[in-house]
Write a protein that holds these residues in place. Structure first.
Motif, short mmCIF file in Angstrom:
data_model
loop_
_atom_site.label_atom_id
_atom_site.label_comp_id
_atom_site.label_asym_id
_atom_site.label_seq_id
_atom_site.Cartn_x
_atom_site.Cartn_y
_atom_site.Cartn_z
N UNK A 86 34.49 36.70 39.03
CA UNK A 86 33.72 37.81 38.46
C UNK A 86 33.15 37.44 37.09
N UNK A 87 33.94 36.72 36.30
CA UNK A 87 33.48 36.30 34.96
C UNK A 87 32.26 35.39 35.05
N UNK A 88 32.12 34.68 36.17
CA UNK A 88 30.97 33.79 36.37
C UNK A 88 29.83 34.48 37.12
N UNK A 89 30.01 35.77 37.39
CA UNK A 89 28.96 36.51 38.07
C UNK A 89 29.03 36.45 39.58
N UNK A 90 30.12 35.95 40.13
CA UNK A 90 30.29 35.86 41.58
C UNK A 90 31.16 37.01 42.08
N UNK A 91 31.20 37.18 43.39
CA UNK A 91 32.03 38.22 43.99
C UNK A 91 33.47 37.73 44.13
N UNK A 92 34.47 38.61 43.99
CA UNK A 92 35.87 38.21 44.20
C UNK A 92 36.07 37.79 45.65
N UNK A 93 37.07 36.91 45.87
CA UNK A 93 37.23 36.34 47.21
C UNK A 93 38.56 36.67 47.87
N UNK A 94 39.56 37.11 47.08
CA UNK A 94 40.89 37.35 47.64
C UNK A 94 41.19 38.85 47.67
N UNK A 95 41.56 39.34 48.84
CA UNK A 95 41.91 40.76 48.97
C UNK A 95 43.30 41.02 48.40
N UNK A 96 44.25 40.17 48.75
CA UNK A 96 45.65 40.40 48.37
C UNK A 96 45.97 39.88 46.97
N UNK A 97 45.14 40.23 46.01
CA UNK A 97 45.40 39.83 44.63
C UNK A 97 46.52 40.68 44.05
N UNK A 98 47.09 40.21 42.96
CA UNK A 98 48.19 40.94 42.33
C UNK A 98 47.74 42.36 42.00
N UNK A 99 48.47 43.34 42.51
CA UNK A 99 48.10 44.74 42.36
C UNK A 99 47.70 45.37 43.68
N UNK A 100 47.50 44.55 44.71
CA UNK A 100 47.10 45.08 46.02
C UNK A 100 48.12 46.07 46.57
N UNK A 101 49.40 45.80 46.32
CA UNK A 101 50.45 46.67 46.86
C UNK A 101 50.49 48.03 46.16
N UNK A 102 49.73 48.19 45.08
CA UNK A 102 49.62 49.52 44.45
C UNK A 102 48.87 50.49 45.35
N UNK A 103 48.21 49.95 46.36
CA UNK A 103 47.58 50.80 47.37
C UNK A 103 48.57 50.97 48.51
#
Length: 424
Positions: free
Chosen positions: A253-270
């Protein structure tokens, strides 16, 4: 079927609990905690720089480079931060001097991260080096412990200042640890980071899939059922992976691209951790319909903690069962993110951030993520409600029976008193 369930409950889960209490599983869990203030700090700048409003993007554009600098510094050296955390906790676990026990394995990690030009590339110190940091620092700490246990140290007279004495006492153990890493990386030309990443690639690939996530959730909840803190046990395994996914998303995201990983840290908060592990906030909301004194008191005790995702008062105070609804919620969340219905996770927030707010912040300001968390909360209430009403009715009957017994006892005492007075 009964034998399979019995074996799972009586053999597999206790063995998994013991595994979670092994020395280096505890080191891994506690050592990763050091990353939290840095990732949250970097995430704040990430959120501010990437709010999903056109007018804000135009306004912030002149200073976006300044904001991204904070992200680069924190997430760009995350593996180095992990190395220090793991080294420190390993030194404590092995009863070593914490100063030298932290510095030597950290330097060994940097030595292992040399590129083919035998220089350190700062780009390698991000998410790509986390597993190498864990492995090299643990091995280095074990080498130091091995040497110290056999007195392979230099002992200086008591007249020498303690700081100097400690430096010399660690000279031989530290030199051996660093020499072995140097031998493998520099002399034998083994790319240690690539080898370790290859070894852990099945775990990484597995946890980047819906079935790997569901297995992790199942094991967390199964351990809670038998009274073991499942998040601590299984979290020690999946946290480094999810954290590396979050780092990769933030860098993209910092480079202007789209994120690629769904299960990033914090995913289990859903789903899983709405109000704490087990979506406990939904259960606490059910308690507002309680008629028994016990569950009214438990509601009063557990409501505010669960708002801030602290579930222990309820988890240990109520027989919480394995709730398959939570696995369904995570399943749906995975595909909502996969197909772009809600945004992927691009920031880390404090784990005590209330539900709905956390979804908005973690996804970089996606209101749909907040709405989905609210829907998940409603679903968790609906899932818990029938089970809670059964428990509440049972407890109410017990309380009414006890009150009736006390009233009968008081009546008997009153009759006995009246009889004794008349007899007198």
């Amino acid at each position: 079927m009964k034998s399979i369930i019995s074996g799972f409950q009586n053999k597999f889960l206790p063995a998994l609990a013991k595994f979670g209490n092994l020395k280096y599983m505890v080191v891994l869990r506690d050592g990763m905690i050091i990353t939290i203030p840095f990732t949250i700090f970097g995430s704040i700048f990430m959120i501010v720089a990437n709010l999903p409003f056109t007018w804000w993007a135009d306004f912030i554009k002149p200073i976006s480079g300044y904001l991204n600098a904070a992200v680069t510094v924190t997430f760009g050296i995350l593996a180095l931060i992990v190395a220090m955390g793991i080294s420190y906790q390993s030194a404590k676990a092995n009863k070593l001097d914490t100063m030298t026990g932290t510095v030597i394995p950290t330097v060994a990690f940097l030595l292992a991260m040399l590129n083919n030009k035998l220089t350190i590339d700062p780009a390698d110190l991000g998410s790509g080096g986390i597993f190498t940091a864990i492995v090299i620092c643990i091995i280095s700490s074990e080498i130091i412990r091995f040497c110290v246990a056999r007195n392979w140290t230099i002992e200086l007279p008591d007249s020498v200042p303690p700081a100097v004495a400690k430096s010399f006492s660690s000279l031989i153990p530290g030199s051996i640890a660093l020499f072995l890493v140097w031998l493998v990386r520099v002399v034998l030309h083994v790319n240690i980071n690539s080898v370790i990443q290859f070894i852990f690639s099945p775990l990484v690939v597995g946890l980047d899939s819906i079935w790997g996530i569901e297995l992790a959730i199942f094991l967390v909840l199964a351990l809670w059922v038998v009274g073991v803190h499942g998040t601590n046990v299984i979290g020690s395994i999946y946290t480094p992976v999810f954290l590396s996914f979050l780092t990769a998303n933030i860098n993209a995201v910092a480079k202007g691209h789209a994120p690629v990983h769904i299960a990033a840290d914090g995913f289990l908060n859903f789903g899983l951790t709405i109000g704490g592990t087990g979506a406990i906030l939904g259960l606490v909301l059910c308690m507002f319909t309680a008629k028994s004194k016990r569950y009214k008191a438990m509601r009063n005790l557990g409501f505010m903690p669960s708002v801030f995702n602290i579930s222990e008062p309820i988890m240990f105070g109520l027989p919480v069962v394995l709730n398959p609804t939570l696995m369904v919620l995570e399943f749906i969340t995975y595909y909502l993110m996969k197909f772009g219905v809600i945004g992927m996770i691009v920031a880390q927030v404090p784990w005590t951030t209330p539900t709905v707010i956390s979804g908005f912040l973690m996804t970089g300001g996606d209101w749909r993520a907040s709405l989905w968390q609210l829907i998940e909360l409603i679903v968790s209430v609906a899932a818990y409600y029938p089970f809670f009403k059964v428990l509440d009715r049972q407890e109410l009957k017990v309380e009414q029976a006890e009150e009736a017994k006390k009233e009968n006892a008081a009546t008997d005492d009153s009759i006995a008193t009246d009889t004794s007075v008349k007899g007198a």
